[in-house]
Design a protein around this motif. Structure first.
Motif, PDB file in Angstrom:
ATOM      1  N   ILE A  90       7.187   0.227 -20.950  1.00  0.00           N
ATOM      2  CA  ILE A  90       8.499   0.802 -20.625  1.00  0.00           C
ATOM      3  C   ILE A  90       8.321   2.225 -20.098  1.00  0.00           C
ATOM      4  N   SER A  91       7.442   2.989 -20.728  1.00  0.00           N
ATOM      5  CA  SER A  91       7.172   4.347 -20.238  1.00  0.00           C
ATOM      6  C   SER A  91       6.588   4.315 -18.834  1.00  0.00           C
ATOM      7  N   VAL A  92       5.628   3.407 -18.609  1.00  0.00           N
ATOM      8  CA  VAL A  92       5.001   3.295 -17.291  1.00  0.00           C
ATOM      9  C   VAL A  92       6.025   2.879 -16.242  1.00  0.00           C
ATOM     10  N   ALA A  93       6.884   1.925 -16.596  1.00  0.00           N
ATOM     11  CA  ALA A  93       7.907   1.469 -15.648  1.00  0.00           C
ATOM     12  C   ALA A  93       8.815   2.618 -15.234  1.00  0.00           C
ATOM     13  N   GLY A  94       9.151   3.492 -16.185  1.00  0.00           N
ATOM     14  CA  GLY A  94       9.972   4.648 -15.849  1.00  0.00           C
ATOM     15  C   GLY A  94       9.294   5.580 -14.871  1.00  0.00           C
ATOM     16  N   ILE A  95       7.979   5.745 -15.018  1.00  0.00           N
ATOM     17  CA  ILE A  95       7.229   6.615 -14.101  1.00  0.00           C
ATOM     18  C   ILE A  95       7.096   5.954 -12.732  1.00  0.00           C
ATOM     19  N   VAL A  96       6.914   4.624 -12.716  1.00  0.00           N
ATOM     20  CA  VAL A  96       6.918   3.904 -11.433  1.00  0.00           C
ATOM     21  C   VAL A  96       8.239   4.134 -10.716  1.00  0.00           C
ATOM     22  N   SER A  97       9.330   4.018 -11.449  1.00  0.00           N
ATOM     23  CA  SER A  97      10.661   4.185 -10.857  1.00  0.00           C
ATOM     24  C   SER A  97      10.858   5.585 -10.297  1.00  0.00           C
ATOM     25  N   SER A  98      10.502   6.607 -11.081  1.00  0.00           N
ATOM     26  CA  SER A  98      10.688   7.980 -10.612  1.00  0.00           C
ATOM     27  C   SER A  98       9.753   8.313  -9.454  1.00  0.00           C
ATOM     28  N   SER A  99       8.546   7.732  -9.466  1.00  0.00           N
ATOM     29  CA  SER A  99       7.607   7.966  -8.359  1.00  0.00           C
ATOM     30  C   SER A  99       8.122   7.359  -7.063  1.00  0.00           C
ATOM     31  N   LEU A 100       8.576   6.105  -7.124  1.00  0.00           N
ATOM     32  CA  LEU A 100       9.072   5.442  -5.924  1.00  0.00           C
ATOM     33  C   LEU A 100      10.333   6.113  -5.400  1.00  0.00           C
ATOM     34  N   ALA A 101      11.112   6.683  -6.307  1.00  0.00           N
ATOM     35  CA  ALA A 101      12.336   7.379  -5.878  1.00  0.00           C
ATOM     36  C   ALA A 101      12.001   8.552  -4.971  1.00  0.00           C
ATOM     37  N   GLN A 102      10.848   9.177  -5.200  1.00  0.00           N
ATOM     38  CA  GLN A 102      10.420  10.285  -4.354  1.00  0.00           C
ATOM     39  C   GLN A 102      10.175   9.835  -2.920  1.00  0.00           C
ATOM     40  N   ALA A 103       9.921   8.524  -2.742  1.00  0.00           N
ATOM     41  CA  ALA A 103       9.703   7.978  -1.400  1.00  0.00           C
ATOM     42  C   ALA A 103      10.932   7.240  -0.886  1.00  0.00           C
ATOM     43  N   GLY A 104      12.044   7.353  -1.601  1.00  0.00           N
ATOM     44  CA  GLY A 104      13.282   6.735  -1.143  1.00  0.00           C
ATOM     45  C   GLY A 104      13.458   5.293  -1.577  1.00  0.00           C
ATOM     46  N   ILE A 105      12.609   4.816  -2.489  1.00  0.00           N
ATOM     47  CA  ILE A 105      12.679   3.442  -2.975  1.00  0.00           C
ATOM     48  C   ILE A 105      13.302   3.432  -4.366  1.00  0.00           C
TER      49      ILE A 105
ATOM     50  N   LYS B 273       0.830  -1.214   0.000  1.00  0.00           N
ATOM     51  CA  LYS B 273       0.000   0.000   0.000  1.00  0.00           C
ATOM     52  C   LYS B 273       0.860   1.259   0.000  1.00  0.00           C
ATOM     53  N   ALA B 274       1.994   1.208   0.705  1.00  0.00           N
ATOM     54  CA  ALA B 274       2.895   2.361   0.714  1.00  0.00           C
ATOM     55  C   ALA B 274       3.431   2.631  -0.692  1.00  0.00           C
ATOM     56  N   PHE B 275       3.843   1.575  -1.374  1.00  0.00           N
ATOM     57  CA  PHE B 275       4.280   1.721  -2.759  1.00  0.00           C
ATOM     58  C   PHE B 275       3.173   2.342  -3.603  1.00  0.00           C
ATOM     59  N   SER B 276       1.962   1.853  -3.415  1.00  0.00           N
ATOM     60  CA  SER B 276       0.832   2.305  -4.222  1.00  0.00           C
ATOM     61  C   SER B 276       0.584   3.798  -4.064  1.00  0.00           C
ATOM     62  N   MET B 277       0.652   4.288  -2.841  1.00  0.00           N
ATOM     63  CA  MET B 277       0.364   5.702  -2.592  1.00  0.00           C
ATOM     64  C   MET B 277       1.449   6.631  -3.118  1.00  0.00           C
ATOM     65  N   ALA B 278       2.615   6.068  -3.483  1.00  0.00           N
ATOM     66  CA  ALA B 278       3.714   6.889  -4.017  1.00  0.00           C
ATOM     67  C   ALA B 278       3.627   7.064  -5.537  1.00  0.00           C
ATOM     68  N   LEU B 279       2.702   6.371  -6.189  1.00  0.00           N
ATOM     69  CA  LEU B 279       2.711   6.309  -7.652  1.00  0.00           C
ATOM     70  C   LEU B 279       1.863   7.396  -8.303  1.00  0.00           C
ATOM     71  N   ASP B 280       2.432   8.004  -9.340  1.00  0.00           N
ATOM     72  CA  ASP B 280       1.756   9.063 -10.098  1.00  0.00           C
ATOM     73  C   ASP B 280       1.035   8.439 -11.289  1.00  0.00           C
ATOM     74  N   ARG B 281      -0.162   7.933 -11.046  1.00  0.00           N
ATOM     75  CA  ARG B 281      -0.922   7.240 -12.087  1.00  0.00           C
ATOM     76  C   ARG B 281      -1.379   8.177 -13.201  1.00  0.00           C
ATOM     77  N   ALA B 282      -1.745   9.393 -12.853  1.00  0.00           N
ATOM     78  CA  ALA B 282      -2.209  10.338 -13.875  1.00  0.00           C
ATOM     79  C   ALA B 282      -1.119  10.590 -14.912  1.00  0.00           C
ATOM     80  N   ARG B 283       0.113  10.651 -14.474  1.00  0.00           N
ATOM     81  CA  ARG B 283       1.227  10.863 -15.402  1.00  0.00           C
ATOM     82  C   ARG B 283       1.401   9.650 -16.319  1.00  0.00           C
ATOM     83  N   MET B 284       1.166   8.465 -15.791  1.00  0.00           N
ATOM     84  CA  MET B 284       1.242   7.259 -16.628  1.00  0.00           C
ATOM     85  C   MET B 284       0.239   7.332 -17.773  1.00  0.00           C
ATOM     86  N   VAL B 285      -0.992   7.712 -17.444  1.00  0.00           N
ATOM     87  CA  VAL B 285      -2.043   7.807 -18.456  1.00  0.00           C
ATOM     88  C   VAL B 285      -1.695   8.871 -19.492  1.00  0.00           C
ATOM     89  N   ASP B 286      -1.216  10.018 -19.026  1.00  0.00           N
ATOM     90  CA  ASP B 286      -0.912  11.123 -19.939  1.00  0.00           C
ATOM     91  C   ASP B 286       0.232  10.790 -20.895  1.00  0.00           C
TER      92      ASP B 286
END
Length: 557
Positions: A393-408, A298-311
């Motif tokens: 691949i684009s989504v994975a990059g956004i997952v990575s950058s989002s989690l980085a904001q939480a230190g992951i 759940k912590a991972f989930s709350m760190a993710l920028d889903r709107a950016r993935m869609v855009d």
């Protein structure tokens, strides 16, 4: 977690779509008609195509299941109805353990031999005796079916060992083969069936390694206007884009940013429709710590920028996922709004809440902003996706950058599909992406997501529950769901399954996956669209909905 790998690979290469509702009409054999241009479809992959039309083989040509061999009935996931095909109806016994199918009158095989219950009985028994055959009915035949009988030429009775009503959809989706042809086949597993005889609207006309053509079957049981199909092999998105934009294609293909690159070139004739039928999820391997902890998921989930993935990945043409990972368009009436509201915060970007949850779970943050796990190891994992799947691949990059904001740290790595599938399905991954299973009811989705029966040991292949999560309470609910044919009761049970999903979050929903589809109306009209939503417009080899579309297509006037 069911990725539907064949389907997803087709989407990645860019395929078309298809569907239609009017197949249930009176049986009317095809009459010879004037010839027009062949309908050109994008549905094949590769520079060299093997001549294989075996409907039981995973590597057979696309037309095998989508133009030559028909199923008994067709689940129309746009209209939410089970459409008649070779069977015109079905009934369950009072105890939901016996399924009776009524077959269509007046159907013949393309060689003129009458179709009947003997063909259905033969097909299903063939699959039971040859475990290597691929088909929709394989699982229920292996696990649930007791006996299959044909009391007369137009009736088939299937008795189950226990009440499993969702088995209906797999059983009736099975493509049927002619007994008089296939009883002479020495090995149906390796057979290539180079000169197919089916009940479908087309027959094979010409074949070459670069492509093939089919002509209209004048013995077909209903009227089809188009004179035939043309399919060629494509090696990649660039080649597909060129074919589409040059006007060579009538049906199929995903074109990036379609409003600008496709529609704008010919607004009167270039169209696309992307209904949302499944969700894409961030999949964590729950056999590994810390992913066995729902608080961490759940912590991972709350760190993710889903709107950016869609855009970015979908050009704004979809929506973020809800808390249970089921798109409302695909499951009208099945989603419990109170459960969705309860879980909304978990699938909403809230970096402060994500950081607080990670702090509470013992993930210490260092001076560099990076966290360590409770046992002192770097909070860093590999996120693998298949090479060439540009949206993922684009989504994975956004997952990575989002989690980085939480230190992951999520290290994105692209690997070949065969490598990806063996690693993921074998349970030897850390993080990946996957798509939820699509079906007539949410039963299959929740079975893949929550059932202990679908959990396989690491190292054993699982193409469904590859996140390897199981819940005993969900098992009881799934059993109760399968035992009843009362839809109201099934929906009550589905609400409880949704509550378990929200509480446990076995996978992390990201966004609603479009059912890619495009068409050109210069030569033919009548394709499914948002304004004429009689069927899907996605050329998915796993779903026989093309048979619903063909009779609707008319030559442009």
């Amino acid at each position: 977690m069911a990725p539907n790998s064949i389907s997803r690979r087709t989407l990645a290469i860019a395929t078309g779509a298809f569907l239609l509702a009017g197949c249930a009409g009176t049986t009317e054999p095809q009459k010879p008609q004037s010839q027009g241009p062949l309908l050109t479809i994008i549905a094949e992959q590769g520079a060299t195509l093997a001549r294989n039309f075996n409907p039981f083989a995973a590597t057979s040509r696309w037309a095998t299941r989508n133009a030559l061999y028909e199923p008994l009935m067709i689940w129309n996931h746009v209209t939410g109805t089970l459409e008649p095909s070779l069977a015109t109806g079905h009934t369950w016994s009072a105890d939901n353990k016996t399924l009776t199918l009524t077959l269509r009158e007046g159907v013949t095989w393309s060689d003129g031999t009458p179709f009947g219950s003997a063909d259905v009985l033969f097909t299903l028994e063939l699959m039971r005796t040859h475990k290597g055959l691929v088909g929709e009915a394989a699982t229920p035949l292996a696990q649930y079916v007791d006996t299959i009988t044909a009391p007369d030429a137009k009736t088939v009775v299937i008795a189950l060992r226990e009440a499993i009503t969702p088995a209906l959809y797999d059983l009736v989706s099975q493509r049927i083969v002619p007994k008089h042809i296939w009883e002479k086949v020495a090995d149906p597993v390796t057979e290539t069936n180079q000169n197919p005889v089916g009940t479908g609207p087309f027959v094979l006309s010409t074949f070459r390694p670069q492509g093939y053509e089919l002509k209209r079957n004048d013995k077909y049981w209903q009227k089809v206007e188009i004179p035939g199909l043309r399919l060629s092999g494509y090696t990649g998105q660039d080649q597909i884009n060129a074919a589409v934009l040059s006007g060579q294609i009538d049906w199929g293909a995903v074109v990036p940013d379609p409003d600008k690159t496709f529609v704008a070139k010919d607004p009167a004739n270039h169209h696309y429709w992307w209904p949302r039928t499944a969700d894409v999820n961030l999949v964590v391997n729950t056999t590994l710590k810390p992913f066995d902890d729902p608080a961490v998921r759940k912590a991972f989930s709350m760190a993710l920028d889903r709107a950016r993935m869609v855009d970015i990945a979908l050009w704004g043409k979809s929506d973020v996922a809800n808390a249970v990972g089921l798109p409302s368009q695909a499951y009208p009436g099945w989603l419990d709004e109170s459960v969705l509201a309860e879980g909304k915060k978990t699938v909403t970007l809230d970096l402060a809440a994500a950081n607080a949850a990670l702090d509470a779970a013992g993930f210490a943050k260092g001076a560099d902003g990076k966290r360590t796990t409770p046992d002192g190891k770097p909070a860093a994992w590999d996120l693998i996706v298949p090479t060439g799947w540009t949206d993922w691949i684009s989504v994975a990059g956004i997952v990575s950058s989002s989690l980085a904001q939480a230190g992951i740290t999520a290290n994105v790595k692209t690997v070949g599909f065969d490598n990806w599938s063996s690693t993921v399905y074998g349970g030897k991954f850390q993080l990946t992406l996957g798509a939820g299973k699509r079906g007539a009811t949410p039963y299959g989705y929740f079975r893949d997501m929550l059932s202990t029966a679908t959990v396989k040991p690491v190292g054993e292949v699982s193409t469904n529950n590859f996140h390897r999560y199981g819940n005993a309470e969900a098992d009881k609910l799934l059993t109760a769901f399968a035992a009843t044919s009362d839809e109201a009761e099934q929906k009550r049970i589905a609400a409880d399954l949704q509550r378990i999903y929200v509480a446990e979050l076995p996978t992390i929903p990201l966004y609603e996956q479009p059912d890619w589809g495009a068409f050109v109306t210069k030569r033919y009209t009548g394709f499914p669209s948002a304004d004429n939503a009689y069927a899907p417009l996605a050329n998915d080899p796993l779903f026989p909905t093309t048979y619903l579309v063909y009779p609707k297509l008319k030559a442009a006037r």
